[in-house]
Design a protein around this motif. Structure first.
Motif, PDB file in Angstrom:
ATOM      1  N   LEU C  23       0.884  -1.163   0.000  1.00 16.08           N
ATOM      2  CA  LEU C  23       0.000   0.000   0.000  1.00 16.08           C
ATOM      3  C   LEU C  23       0.926   1.218   0.000  1.00 16.08           C
ATOM      4  O   LEU C  23       1.898   1.256   0.758  1.00 16.08           O
ATOM      5  CB  LEU C  23      -0.879   0.000   1.253  1.00 16.08           C
ATOM      6  N   PHE C  24       0.624   2.197  -0.850  1.00 14.63           N
ATOM      7  CA  PHE C  24       1.460   3.394  -0.943  1.00 14.63           C
ATOM      8  C   PHE C  24       2.938   3.003  -1.094  1.00 14.63           C
ATOM      9  O   PHE C  24       3.279   2.275  -2.011  1.00 14.63           O
ATOM     10  CB  PHE C  24       1.240   4.316   0.267  1.00 14.63           C
ATOM     11  N   PHE C  26       4.867   1.326   1.237  1.00 17.53           N
ATOM     12  CA  PHE C  26       5.258   0.427   2.333  1.00 17.53           C
ATOM     13  C   PHE C  26       6.035  -0.791   1.835  1.00 17.53           C
ATOM     14  O   PHE C  26       5.648  -1.931   2.098  1.00 17.53           O
ATOM     15  CB  PHE C  26       4.031  -0.082   3.080  1.00 17.53           C
ATOM     16  N   HIS C  96       5.207  -4.798   3.756  1.00 13.29           N
ATOM     17  CA  HIS C  96       4.266  -4.937   4.867  1.00 13.29           C
ATOM     18  C   HIS C  96       3.012  -5.627   4.327  1.00 13.29           C
ATOM     19  O   HIS C  96       1.895  -5.178   4.563  1.00 13.29           O
ATOM     20  CB  HIS C  96       3.922  -3.570   5.469  1.00 13.29           C
ATOM     21  N   GLN C 105       3.104  -9.771  13.505  1.00 15.83           N
ATOM     22  CA  GLN C 105       2.518  -9.119  14.679  1.00 15.83           C
ATOM     23  C   GLN C 105       2.080 -10.160  15.718  1.00 15.83           C
ATOM     24  O   GLN C 105       2.055  -9.883  16.909  1.00 15.83           O
ATOM     25  CB  GLN C 105       1.338  -8.246  14.265  1.00 15.83           C
ATOM     26  N   TYR C 140      18.938   1.359  14.813  1.00 13.51           N
ATOM     27  CA  TYR C 140      17.777   0.476  14.680  1.00 13.51           C
ATOM     28  C   TYR C 140      17.768  -0.398  13.423  1.00 13.51           C
ATOM     29  O   TYR C 140      17.670  -1.620  13.488  1.00 13.51           O
ATOM     30  CB  TYR C 140      16.506   1.311  14.756  1.00 13.51           C
ATOM     31  N   ASN C 169       6.603  -8.265  15.307  1.00  9.34           N
ATOM     32  CA  ASN C 169       5.984  -6.945  15.439  1.00  9.34           C
ATOM     33  C   ASN C 169       6.183  -6.046  14.228  1.00  9.34           C
ATOM     34  O   ASN C 169       5.614  -4.969  14.162  1.00  9.34           O
ATOM     35  CB  ASN C 169       6.502  -6.163  16.669  1.00  9.34           C
ATOM     36  N   HIS C 170       7.046  -6.462  13.315  1.00  6.53           N
ATOM     37  CA  HIS C 170       7.321  -5.617  12.165  1.00  6.53           C
ATOM     38  C   HIS C 170       6.681  -6.244  10.914  1.00  6.53           C
ATOM     39  O   HIS C 170       5.474  -6.149  10.760  1.00  6.53           O
ATOM     40  CB  HIS C 170       8.838  -5.418  12.053  1.00  6.53           C
TER      41      HIS C 170
ATOM     42  N   PHE D 113      -0.427  -3.176  17.238  1.00  6.94           N
ATOM     43  CA  PHE D 113       0.242  -4.482  17.233  1.00  6.94           C
ATOM     44  C   PHE D 113       1.579  -4.458  16.502  1.00  6.94           C
ATOM     45  O   PHE D 113       2.343  -5.416  16.613  1.00  6.94           O
ATOM     46  CB  PHE D 113      -0.651  -5.526  16.545  1.00  6.94           C
ATOM     47  N   GLY D 114       1.845  -3.432  15.679  1.00  8.28           N
ATOM     48  CA  GLY D 114       3.064  -3.520  14.897  1.00  8.28           C
ATOM     49  C   GLY D 114       3.539  -2.180  14.383  1.00  8.28           C
ATOM     50  O   GLY D 114       2.931  -1.126  14.639  1.00  8.28           O
ATOM     51  N   THR D 115       4.615  -2.238  13.605  1.00 11.02           N
ATOM     52  CA  THR D 115       5.250  -0.995  13.156  1.00 11.02           C
ATOM     53  C   THR D 115       4.461  -0.321  12.030  1.00 11.02           C
ATOM     54  O   THR D 115       4.608   0.885  11.835  1.00 11.02           O
ATOM     55  CB  THR D 115       6.685  -1.281  12.680  1.00 11.02           C
ATOM     56  N   THR D 116       3.645  -1.064  11.285  1.00 14.62           N
ATOM     57  CA  THR D 116       2.812  -0.426  10.273  1.00 14.62           C
ATOM     58  C   THR D 116       1.915   0.612  10.943  1.00 14.62           C
ATOM     59  O   THR D 116       1.704   1.713  10.424  1.00 14.62           O
ATOM     60  CB  THR D 116       1.925  -1.472   9.558  1.00 14.62           C
ATOM     61  N   ASP D 119       4.155   3.501  12.581  1.00 14.12           N
ATOM     62  CA  ASP D 119       4.666   4.483  11.620  1.00 14.12           C
ATOM     63  C   ASP D 119       3.719   5.680  11.507  1.00 14.12           C
ATOM     64  O   ASP D 119       4.101   6.726  10.968  1.00 14.12           O
ATOM     65  CB  ASP D 119       4.800   3.843  10.223  1.00 14.12           C
ATOM     66  N   HIS D 120       2.488   5.519  11.980  1.00 15.20           N
ATOM     67  CA  HIS D 120       1.496   6.579  11.777  1.00 15.20           C
ATOM     68  C   HIS D 120       0.930   7.171  13.051  1.00 15.20           C
ATOM     69  O   HIS D 120       0.511   8.317  13.058  1.00 15.20           O
ATOM     70  CB  HIS D 120       0.369   6.049  10.888  1.00 15.20           C
ATOM     71  N   VAL D 188      -4.582   4.033   5.419  1.00 21.00           N
ATOM     72  CA  VAL D 188      -3.733   3.438   6.461  1.00 21.00           C
ATOM     73  C   VAL D 188      -4.614   2.783   7.522  1.00 21.00           C
ATOM     74  O   VAL D 188      -4.378   1.639   7.932  1.00 21.00           O
ATOM     75  CB  VAL D 188      -2.840   4.517   7.105  1.00 21.00           C
ATOM     76  N   THR D 191      -5.995  -0.573   6.328  1.00 18.31           N
ATOM     77  CA  THR D 191      -4.979  -1.633   6.301  1.00 18.31           C
ATOM     78  C   THR D 191      -4.608  -2.078   7.711  1.00 18.31           C
ATOM     79  O   THR D 191      -4.506  -3.278   8.000  1.00 18.31           O
ATOM     80  CB  THR D 191      -3.732  -1.131   5.546  1.00 18.31           C
ATOM     81  N   HIS D 217       9.581   4.060  15.735  1.00 21.20           N
ATOM     82  CA  HIS D 217       8.959   4.164  14.417  1.00 21.20           C
ATOM     83  C   HIS D 217       8.289   5.507  14.206  1.00 21.20           C
ATOM     84  O   HIS D 217       8.273   6.041  13.106  1.00 21.20           O
ATOM     85  CB  HIS D 217       7.997   2.988  14.168  1.00 21.20           C
TER      86      HIS D 217
END
Lengths: 231, 231, 231, 231
Positions: C23-24, C26, C96, C105, C140, C169-170, D113-116, D119-120, D188, D191, D217
């Motif tokens: 998406l976008f 990512f 992602h 996650q 990081y 988690n990533h 739950f995660g970095t996605t 990130d926001h 976002v 997703t 993040h």
């Protein structure tokens, strides 16, 4: 000499990505010419966008290559066994479609929950058990064909009425009188598989379809007085 | 003579694959002309890409074919019964859309969980129970229409306010003043069905929408002082 | 001078939206030229529709920018660490993607449930644990590379046989001998991740694939006598 | 006079179907011009394929129509309230996207739950509780704006850091400095909502993201030394 089944096999294989049934090269369709005792099948590992009619490989019902420059699909012997033992079929489709494969990995038959399913077959979609180690270590793809045939025999299923199967831990196979019918059956299996997974999620106690509805929907599409479609 | 409804029925049927509501030929739309006492409906089993305006079949409200070279949809009698008994409807859509069908197979009403649902109807989306064996073995598609009508009567539902239903074990039907409104309602049903399944997955104790919100969303779109849309 | 890997990296990055993996912005793909000790990688935050070959950034295996007007992907140092320590890889893809990220996650390895999985690797898809606070607050993205490498060492995994990982988690990282192979592996991971989630939904007691099938499917695609594909 | 925001609002609204965030007309985007104290918003109930720049309606921050032949979106007063009270925002997007709406119907915050997600924003995506009957029966859309603002105040959330919200039983709203940023945030949210639902399905005990990763993040994308993107 084999132009007609090569064109048909090409056309059928190209339906798989259009119907969303394959990622990359995870699938193959074959089309048989029973008068010549051969079938045309997709070459192994060739991306759909690069595929052409003349790349189709001609193979006999023992699994021997008759014509073709490329190696045939790695599942070719499974196709050969099915053609040899089930004389009424003219096309076979194998995919790793998402929901069908998830049911195969779950090692469960897909329960008949509704008329979408009953329009196409009157039983659960059978899941053949994973193969024995001997079969796997032997002539694997050849034995996969026998695993399907043996399961149909032990369950007293008729391949002319039940035109699809899950191979446990592996993925679906479907067949039919023609190649395009086998592709159609593969798409039906995937849709019915998704609906059944959702049905159990929404209602874990959802009952199977009642017998009268099973018979009715089958007969209106396939019985002697069928009135679905144009003939 | 029937050109206008044939064109409308053609146009409506072609929306089904565009909206992702059908696989192959698993759906049909009809459009009625009440002044002439007939409706135009998709021929049975014709793929959408081969469909044309002049293939639409004209049928009266008793289910008799009035004009057309092809056999009409196998669900034609269900359409006829609904048109005959519910005089306010001008179009009917039947699909086997994935989530709507899964709820029908689950034999559960779709609970009203949010405003997306309340923008279109103020009750749960009703699921008519599977039909009795007598109805199935009798005039099946004709009785399917009565199963829907009887369920609305027993539940005191008004077909002008609740323009959609699930037939247990089968799939959704939707209707409306026009053909395109019935297609719209079919798409709404599918989206609401998906959202409701996800809602229960995310929160198995999710409560129904409160009454004040149900009434408010209905009224802003359909009430005497509605202010949604352009008129 | 770096034209070839820039073109390859551009081409590989453009596959991600086509395959539905991003998406976008990512996601990012890099392609290495080991003779020159550098890799080409997507610039950070540039939408795929605006991307061009000459925007690719050239970076060495220490993570230093060698050529390019734009800032490279924020994950560049993770790529650099993997290229530096794993000499057999020529391309890396990070996405992602929806199901892969959900498993990451969930902090669970993806169990090997079927042959779709076994066609590509013989173990569960490993999930490296979330990083320690020291690693996160330090360098990081650099440490993310070490987290992957350390997890492979502690689990005795071979990066040439297991070409993909989840970072807890990533999200997923995948690699391969070439850039396009790493893209391919990212798409395989996403499909296998979806199938595994569905398998557990359909049968919470679904067993892992048996050893004989794992070995067979791996060998027919990757072993000394492999017979999948055309060479 | 308002040409620039009308064009921007048109462009932003047209992104919603492209991003798969709307069915039919179930969504709207507005873009503000703070120097003139107005915003441009989609007209109510107009299908996206019929939409044009000059149909955009100009409304002031009290919700009064300033220019335009068509009735503005039925959610216009919610937009007006948010623009009036949150002076830093320049665009607002409202959708009934599938997963976001399912979480809103579930009346649960979406866990980080995660970095996605990180990130926001650094918190769970908040879900404002369903409104009281008084608010619903009063000036409903106006009160929806206050419900959002009050929830942010009671939860000590900053609208500049948390640019999205679920309204319980209803659906998501997102905003940002510009219209296109609010559209981005809506995508976002959808997703992240899907990933979170899958995460809980795969591992019902999945832990929240650890604090160090949340901060890291966020900072690499939004902090003083951010290094994501090109400026």
């Amino acid at each position: 000499m084999y132009q007609s089944i090569k064109e048909e096999a090409y056309h059928c294989n190209m339906q798989l990505p259009k119907l969303g049934l394959v990622l990359f090269t995870f699938g193959n369709v074959s089309v048989a010419d029973r008068s010549q005792g051969v079938f045309a099948i997709k070459p192994s590992g060739v991306p759909y966008e690069d595929l052409s009619v003349d790349q189709m490989v001609i193979v006999d019902f023992e699994g021997n290559i008759v014509e073709g420059k490329l190696r045939p699909s790695s599942d070719t012997k499974t196709h050969a066994v099915l053609y040899k033992h089930w004389e009424g079929i003219g096309g076979i489709t194998h995919t790793h479609s998402t929901y069908g494969t998830a049911w195969a990995q779950s090692q469960r038959d897909i329960p008949i929950f509704g008329t979408t399913h009953a329009d196409h077959l009157t039983t659960d979609i059978p899941c053949a058990p994973p193969m024995s180690d001997e079969m796997i270590l032997g002539n694997y793809e050849y034995e996969t064909g026998f695993q399907i045939i043996n399961h149909f025999e032990s369950q007293k299923l008729d391949y002319k009425e039940v035109e699809m199967v899950l191979v446990g831990n592996h993925a679906p196979f479907a067949w039919g009188k023609t190649g395009i019918k086998s592709v159609y059956n593969s798409a039906v299996l995937e849709t019915v598989a998704q609906m059944a997974a959702l049905t159990e999620q929404i209602n874990p106690q959802a009952p199977r379809l009642k017998d009268a509805l099973i018979r009715k929907h089958w007969e209106r599409k396939h019985g002697g007085e069928a009135y679905y479609g144009q003939e």
